[in-house]
Design a protein around this motif. Structure first.
Motif, mmCIF file in Angstrom:
data_model
loop_
_atom_site.group_PDB
_atom_site.id
_atom_site.type_symbol
_atom_site.label_atom_id
_atom_site.label_comp_id
_atom_site.label_asym_id
_atom_site.label_seq_id
_atom_site.Cartn_x
_atom_site.Cartn_y
_atom_site.Cartn_z
ATOM 1 N N LYS A 29 1.061 -1.486 0.204
ATOM 2 C CA LYS A 29 0.115 -0.515 -0.276
ATOM 3 C C LYS A 29 0.737 0.971 -0.443
ATOM 4 N N THR A 30 1.917 1.199 -0.792
ATOM 5 C CA THR A 30 3.329 2.338 -0.777
ATOM 6 C C THR A 30 2.833 3.140 -1.768
ATOM 7 N N ASP A 31 1.789 3.562 -3.151
ATOM 8 C CA ASP A 31 2.004 3.780 -4.389
ATOM 9 C C ASP A 31 1.701 4.777 -3.879
ATOM 10 N N GLU A 32 1.554 6.214 -3.029
ATOM 11 C CA GLU A 32 1.580 7.403 -3.283
ATOM 12 C C GLU A 32 2.885 7.510 -2.579
ATOM 13 N N ASP B 17 5.028 -7.527 -6.198
ATOM 14 C CA ASP B 17 4.160 -8.237 -5.310
ATOM 15 C C ASP B 17 4.294 -9.170 -5.137
ATOM 16 N N TYR B 18 4.418 -9.289 -3.851
ATOM 17 C CA TYR B 18 4.900 -10.835 -3.814
ATOM 18 C C TYR B 18 4.070 -11.298 -2.069
ATOM 19 N N LEU B 19 3.514 -13.017 -2.530
ATOM 20 C CA LEU B 19 2.120 -13.434 -1.038
ATOM 21 C C LEU B 19 3.392 -13.843 -0.507
ATOM 22 N N LEU B 20 3.496 -13.426 0.711
ATOM 23 C CA LEU B 20 4.136 -13.750 1.930
ATOM 24 C C LEU B 20 3.766 -15.593 2.364
ATOM 25 N N PRO B 21 4.531 -16.427 2.297
ATOM 26 C CA PRO B 21 4.225 -17.400 2.212
ATOM 27 C C PRO B 21 3.311 -17.965 3.986
ATOM 28 N N GLU B 22 2.679 -18.981 3.370
ATOM 29 C CA GLU B 22 2.159 -19.370 4.673
ATOM 30 C C GLU B 22 1.129 -18.270 5.227
ATOM 31 N N THR B 23 0.985 -16.810 4.433
ATOM 32 C CA THR B 23 -0.022 -15.812 4.979
ATOM 33 C C THR B 23 -1.293 -15.816 3.191
ATOM 34 N N GLU B 24 -2.045 -14.863 3.703
ATOM 35 C CA GLU B 24 -2.237 -14.202 2.614
ATOM 36 C C GLU B 24 -1.922 -11.990 2.814
ATOM 37 N N ILE B 25 -0.641 -11.866 3.183
ATOM 38 C CA ILE B 25 -0.136 -11.121 3.133
ATOM 39 C C ILE B 25 0.460 -11.113 2.241
ATOM 40 N N TYR B 26 0.386 -9.751 1.290
ATOM 41 C CA TYR B 26 0.754 -9.477 0.446
ATOM 42 C C TYR B 26 1.969 -8.369 0.462
#
Length: 239
Positions: free
Chosen positions: A178-181, A202-211
């Motif tokens: 969330k750092t586009d600005e 962007d990448y998905l942090l393994p074992e999470t739903e966090i990008y």
């Protein structure tokens, strides 16, 4: 580190598509143990659950390796804190020529002790302010890659890191997705410092739903001698 945390680490490294050895996994396990022990007397991380340390520190740091940009390169981790991402990268890819830079002497001293225990004697440790050390001849544009994780906003981070990178090298910033600005706000100073337009992945942090996100800047030209500026000027950067 718990058996569950170790299993999580191994699964996560596999999900990232990284080759890893049992020896590297054991080094990371010891790293996690020492981090949480030292954290009881020194503020190193707000994350104290071993499995969360694996996900949010180790696997997040390791997410830089699939790019293949670091192997055999001279890499400086600016504002390394507890050693992230640099020390994780070095453990997983020993060919990296790593320098860890932090402004706090106590953290640098602990990292030195940790590197000895992890049998990583070739890691270089620097104590000092990023905007001051990059003016020294031995560090000015002396690195193939500068990395930094969660240290500052992109305009500030670019001015702290790009002076360390030689033309033809890379600056890799690990950020929230969330750092586009702030990335847009950094484009002008990046150009001034000799960098090209940022590339965002962007990448998905393994074992999470966090990008999370890696912002890659290719440096094509030398940084003007006037940069970096004094900290009082750098921190005025607007996002």
């Amino acid at each position: 580190m718990t058996e569950q945390a170790m299993a999580l680490l191994c699964r996560g490294l596999d999900q990232l598509g990284l080759p890893w050895t049992q020896g590297a996994a054991e080094q990371l396990s010891l790293y996690g143990d020492r981090l949480l022990e030292k954290n009881q007397v020194m503020n190193l991380t707000a994350i104290t659950d071993p499995e969360e340390v694996v996900k949010r520190h180790f696997l997040d740091s390791a997410a830089l390796l699939p790019s293949k940009a670091l192997g055999g390169r001279k890499v400086i981790d600016v504002g390394t804190g507890a050693g992230f991402p640099g020390l994780v990268l070095k453990i997983l890819d020993p060919t990296i020529q790593l320098t860890l830079l932090d402004s706090l002497g106590k953290r640098v001293d602990w990292l030195g002790e940790l590197c000895q225990e992890l049998h990583l004697p070739d890691v270089t440790l620097l104590k000092g302010r990023a905007e001051e050390l990059s003016r020294q001849k031995e560090h000015r544009e002396g690195y193939d890659v500068a990395v930094s994780r969660a240290l500052a906003s992109m305009p500030v981070l670019a001015e702290l890191c790009l002076p360390y990178v030689k033309p033809g090298g890379l600056f890799l910033a690990m950020k929230s997705n969330k750092t586009d600005e702030e990335i847009d706000a950094a484009r002008a100073i990046i150009q001034t410092l000799g960098g090209e337009d940022p590339f965002v992945m962007d990448y998905l942090l393994p074992e999470t739903e966090i990008y999370h996100r890696v912002v890659t800047v290719f440096k094509s030209r030398p940084t003007p001698k006037a940069y970096p500026r004094k900290w009082s000027k750098i921190k005025e950067a607007k996002i």
